[in-house]
Design an enzyme around this catalytic site. Structure first.
Site, PDB file in Angstrom:
ATOM      1  N   ARG A  15       0.952  -1.230  -0.068  1.00 58.23           N
ATOM      2  CA  ARG A  15       0.066   0.043   0.164  1.00 58.23           C
ATOM      3  C   ARG A  15       0.893   1.488   0.019  1.00 58.23           C
ATOM      4  NH1 ARG A  15      -0.570   4.670   2.673  1.00 58.23           N
ATOM      5  NH2 ARG A  15      -0.137   3.600   4.495  1.00 58.23           N
ATOM      6  N   CYS A 240       4.217   9.159   0.452  1.00 55.75           N
ATOM      7  CA  CYS A 240       2.825   9.627   0.200  1.00 55.75           C
ATOM      8  C   CYS A 240       2.922  10.714  -0.837  1.00 55.75           C
ATOM      9  CB  CYS A 240       2.462  10.444   1.474  1.00 55.75           C
ATOM     10  SG  CYS A 240       0.830  11.014   1.243  1.00 55.75           S
TER      11      CYS A 240
HETATM   12  P1  HMG Z   1     -12.489  14.794  -3.261  1.00 58.05           P
HETATM   13  O1  HMG Z   1     -12.162  15.039  -4.385  1.00 58.05           O
HETATM   14  O2  HMG Z   1     -12.776  15.934  -2.303  1.00 58.05           O
HETATM   15  O3  HMG Z   1     -14.017  13.849  -3.006  1.00 58.05           O
HETATM   16  O4  HMG Z   1     -11.430  13.552  -2.445  1.00 58.05           O
HETATM   17  P2  HMG Z   1     -15.101  13.605  -3.982  1.00 58.05           P
HETATM   18  O5  HMG Z   1     -16.329  13.070  -2.978  1.00 58.05           O
HETATM   19  O6  HMG Z   1     -15.532  15.055  -4.794  1.00 58.05           O
HETATM   20  O7  HMG Z   1     -14.640  12.682  -5.231  1.00 58.05           O
HETATM   21  C1  HMG Z   1     -14.051  13.035  -6.346  1.00 58.05           C
HETATM   22  C2  HMG Z   1     -14.100  11.717  -7.109  1.00 58.05           C
HETATM   23  O8  HMG Z   1     -13.602  10.448  -6.580  1.00 58.05           O
HETATM   24  C3  HMG Z   1     -15.555  11.355  -7.460  1.00 58.05           C
HETATM   25  O9  HMG Z   1     -15.592  10.777  -8.758  1.00 58.05           O
HETATM   26  C4  HMG Z   1     -15.892  10.268  -6.601  1.00 58.05           C
HETATM   27  O10 HMG Z   1     -16.951   9.361  -6.859  1.00 58.05           O
HETATM   28  C5  HMG Z   1     -14.593   9.556  -6.540  1.00 58.05           C
HETATM   29  P3  HMG Z   1     -16.535  11.499 -10.013  1.00 58.05           P
HETATM   30  O11 HMG Z   1     -17.947  11.831  -9.359  1.00 58.05           O
HETATM   31  O12 HMG Z   1     -15.789  12.633 -10.299  1.00 58.05           O
HETATM   32  O13 HMG Z   1     -16.328  10.380 -11.075  1.00 58.05           O
HETATM   33  N1  HMG Z   1     -14.192   8.915  -5.118  1.00 58.05           N
HETATM   34  C6  HMG Z   1     -13.964   7.400  -4.901  1.00 58.05           C
HETATM   35  N2  HMG Z   1     -13.931   6.635  -5.945  1.00 58.05           N
HETATM   36  C7  HMG Z   1     -13.398   5.394  -5.088  1.00 58.05           C
HETATM   37  N3  HMG Z   1     -13.199   5.138  -4.017  1.00 58.05           N
HETATM   38  C8  HMG Z   1     -13.319   6.054  -3.081  1.00 58.05           C
HETATM   39  C9  HMG Z   1     -13.679   7.423  -3.549  1.00 58.05           C
HETATM   40  N4  HMG Z   1     -13.988   8.818  -2.968  1.00 58.05           N
HETATM   41  C10 HMG Z   1     -14.240   9.633  -4.051  1.00 58.05           C
HETATM   42  N5  HMG Z   1     -13.404   6.004  -1.774  1.00 58.05           N
HETATM   43  C11 HMG Z   1     -10.790  11.735  -1.086  1.00 58.05           C
HETATM   44  C12 HMG Z   1     -11.731  13.280  -1.221  1.00 58.05           C
HETATM   45  C13 HMG Z   1     -10.693  11.618   0.506  1.00 58.05           C
HETATM   46  C14 HMG Z   1     -11.816  10.992  -1.461  1.00 58.05           C
HETATM   47  C15 HMG Z   1      -9.503  11.992  -1.843  1.00 58.05           C
HETATM   48  O14 HMG Z   1      -8.895  13.063  -1.285  1.00 58.05           O
HETATM   49  C16 HMG Z   1      -8.668  10.904  -1.628  1.00 58.05           C
HETATM   50  O15 HMG Z   1      -8.806   9.762  -2.022  1.00 58.05           O
HETATM   51  N6  HMG Z   1      -7.640  10.802  -0.790  1.00 58.05           N
HETATM   52  C17 HMG Z   1      -6.664   9.888  -0.509  1.00 58.05           C
HETATM   53  C18 HMG Z   1      -5.298  10.317  -0.764  1.00 58.05           C
HETATM   54  C19 HMG Z   1      -4.435   8.987  -0.390  1.00 58.05           C
HETATM   55  O16 HMG Z   1      -4.681   7.971  -0.485  1.00 58.05           O
HETATM   56  N7  HMG Z   1      -3.267   9.427   0.263  1.00 58.05           N
HETATM   57  C20 HMG Z   1      -2.149   8.372   0.556  1.00 58.05           C
HETATM   58  C21 HMG Z   1      -2.513   7.554   1.553  1.00 58.05           C
HETATM   59  S1  HMG Z   1      -2.233   8.457   3.180  1.00 58.05           S
HETATM   60  C22 HMG Z   1      -0.552   7.942   3.817  1.00 58.05           C
HETATM   61  O17 HMG Z   1       0.106   7.769   2.786  1.00 58.05           O
HETATM   62  C23 HMG Z   1      -0.124   8.521   5.037  1.00 58.05           C
HETATM   63  C24 HMG Z   1      -0.050   7.011   5.755  1.00 58.05           C
HETATM   64  O18 HMG Z   1       0.921   6.216   5.273  1.00 58.05           O
HETATM   65  C25 HMG Z   1       0.587   7.527   7.163  1.00 58.05           C
HETATM   66  C26 HMG Z   1       1.642   8.390   7.087  1.00 58.05           C
HETATM   67  O19 HMG Z   1       3.022   8.195   6.679  1.00 58.05           O
HETATM   68  O20 HMG Z   1       1.218   9.790   7.274  1.00 58.05           O
HETATM   69  C27 HMG Z   1      -1.227   6.222   6.034  1.00 58.05           C
HETATM   70 MG    MG Z   2       3.203   6.625   5.359  1.00 62.92          MG
END
Ligand code: HMG
Ligand code: MG
Length: 302
Positions: A15, A240
């Site tokens: 992931r 990230c």
């Molecule tokens: P948004 O653009 O504000 O949300 O994103 P939205 O509701 O307007 O959705 C935009 C589009 O995405 C829409 O599609 C939704 O249907 C779709 P459209 O209508 O335009 O065709 N959508 C989805 N599709 C599939 N699955 C879903 C989903 N949600 C919306 N779940 C949102 C808000 C939170 C969804 C977005 O910002 C997002 O997905 N962010 C995730 C970013 C991410 O994954 N970052 C990396 C992981 S965190 C990390 O690595 C840190 C960690 O390792 C710890 C550390 O090191 O700190 C954990």
């Molecule tokens: Mg991380």
């Protein structure tokens, strides 16, 4: 000072490791990597994310990955879930643990999830309630607890506030993450001690990136605080996409070398783990970031 006798290693390579790759990684490769990691004895493997594919295209094959893995009894396969849509898809794919993820700073919350910390908690409140009602476990990952690429220094009380919110939502485990790898052991200890006033250390986990080469020192400081759950990524892959300058997670091989050397039990086999790292590095066409894997390979070759 007594260290834990046993540590749970949470493998985040499939992931956190792969989410940042620029070129698509085939689904079969992700599945094979997970199989190799479970064969190496890792008890928890973060398999994928059910986030928006518009935000993280690399995780768009989440359902196929979950469908393709032959789950090993006793192994957990948590997945990241940002909202109700992600949770519904994760449950349809048979996931049993949802990882909700928030940030200790407003700027990072906005960059990573397009919402404020409070809006994120409101979203996660529904996610956690539905997940728990359906028998899933919920973990709370807390980003930028020890330094933020946008806001700089982070007050340990901001981490405490987030952890207490996540506790209200019913998380069983709370991850203090050094997303950009800037922490040093004193800072790591301060954040752990601040959170441990409210949540016992056996429910806390540490997730460190190794940008400044401090990861193993930070993990040792956390062990001294009584932490016994650590996230790491095979071959040190990862980062990230919304954290500028962040390099890979601490390599699982390096953490295992530390723990083996301290006589701390993990159930993980070093040779099989190194082979899993060699496999994914071979596919990605780059050398491992693990110092221990490199050193062991050089010794074997000599
Ligand atoms: P948004 O653009 O504000 O949300 O994103 P939205 O509701 O307007 O959705 C935009 C589009 O995405 C829409 O599609 C939704 O249907 C779709 P459209 O209508 O335009 O065709 N959508 C989805 N599709 C599939 N699955 C879903 C989903 N949600 C919306 N779940 C949102 C808000 C939170 C969804 C977005 O910002 C997002 O997905 N962010 C995730 C970013 C991410 O994954 N970052 C990396 C992981 S965190 C990390 O690595 C840190 C960690 O390792 C710890 C550390 O090191 O700190 C954990
Ligand atoms: Mg991380």
């Amino acid at each position: 000072m007594s260290l834990p006798k046993k540590v749970k290693l949470v493998e985040v390579g499939p992931r956190d490791g792969l989410q940042n790759e620029a070129k698509p990684v085939p689904t079969e490769v992700k599945i094979e990597l997970i199989h190799r990691l479970q064969d190496a004895g890792l008890p928890v493997i973060q398999a994928t994310s059910f986030v928006s594919p518009k935000w993280v295209p690399q995780m768009a094959d989440n359902a196929q990955v979950m469908a393709g893995i032959k789950r090993k009894p006793g192994v957990q396969y948590p997945v990241l879930v940002p909202n109700r849509k992600g949770l519904d898809a994760a449950m349809a794919a048979g996931c049993t643990e949802a990882v909700i993820f928030g940030a200790a700073t407003e700027a990072f919350s906005k960059k990573n999830t397009n919402c404020t910390i409070a809006e994120g908690i409101a979203r996660f409140s529904e996610v956690a309630a539905v997940a728990l009602a359906n028998g899933l476990k919920v973990r709370g990952d807390m980003s930028v607890c020890l330094g933020c690429p946008y806001e700089g220094e982070v007050d340990p009380q901001a981490v405490v506030r987030l952890a207490r919110e996540f506790e209200q939502l019913g998380c069983y485990e709370f991850t203090i993450a050094d997303t950009i790898g800037t922490a040093t052991p004193g800072k790591t200890r301060a954040a752990i001690e601040a959170v441990a006033k409210y949540i016992s250390v056996d429910r806390l986990a540490i997730h460190v990136h190794d940008t400044y080469g401090q990861a193993i020192g930070n993990i040792y400081a956390a062990l001294e605080c009584g932490i016994s759950t650590f996230d790491s990524s095979v071959a040190g892959l990862g980062g990230c996409p919304y954290a500028k300058g962040a390099t890979g997670n601490v390599a699982t091989e390096d953490v295992l070398y530390l723990l083996d050397g301290l006589g701390i039990e993990t159930g993980v086999d070093m040779q099989k783990l190194i082979a899993a790292g060699d496999y994914i590095c071979g596919v990605l066409g780059r050398p491992t970031f693990s110092r221990a894997a490199k050193a062991i390979a050089a010794k074997m070759a000599a």
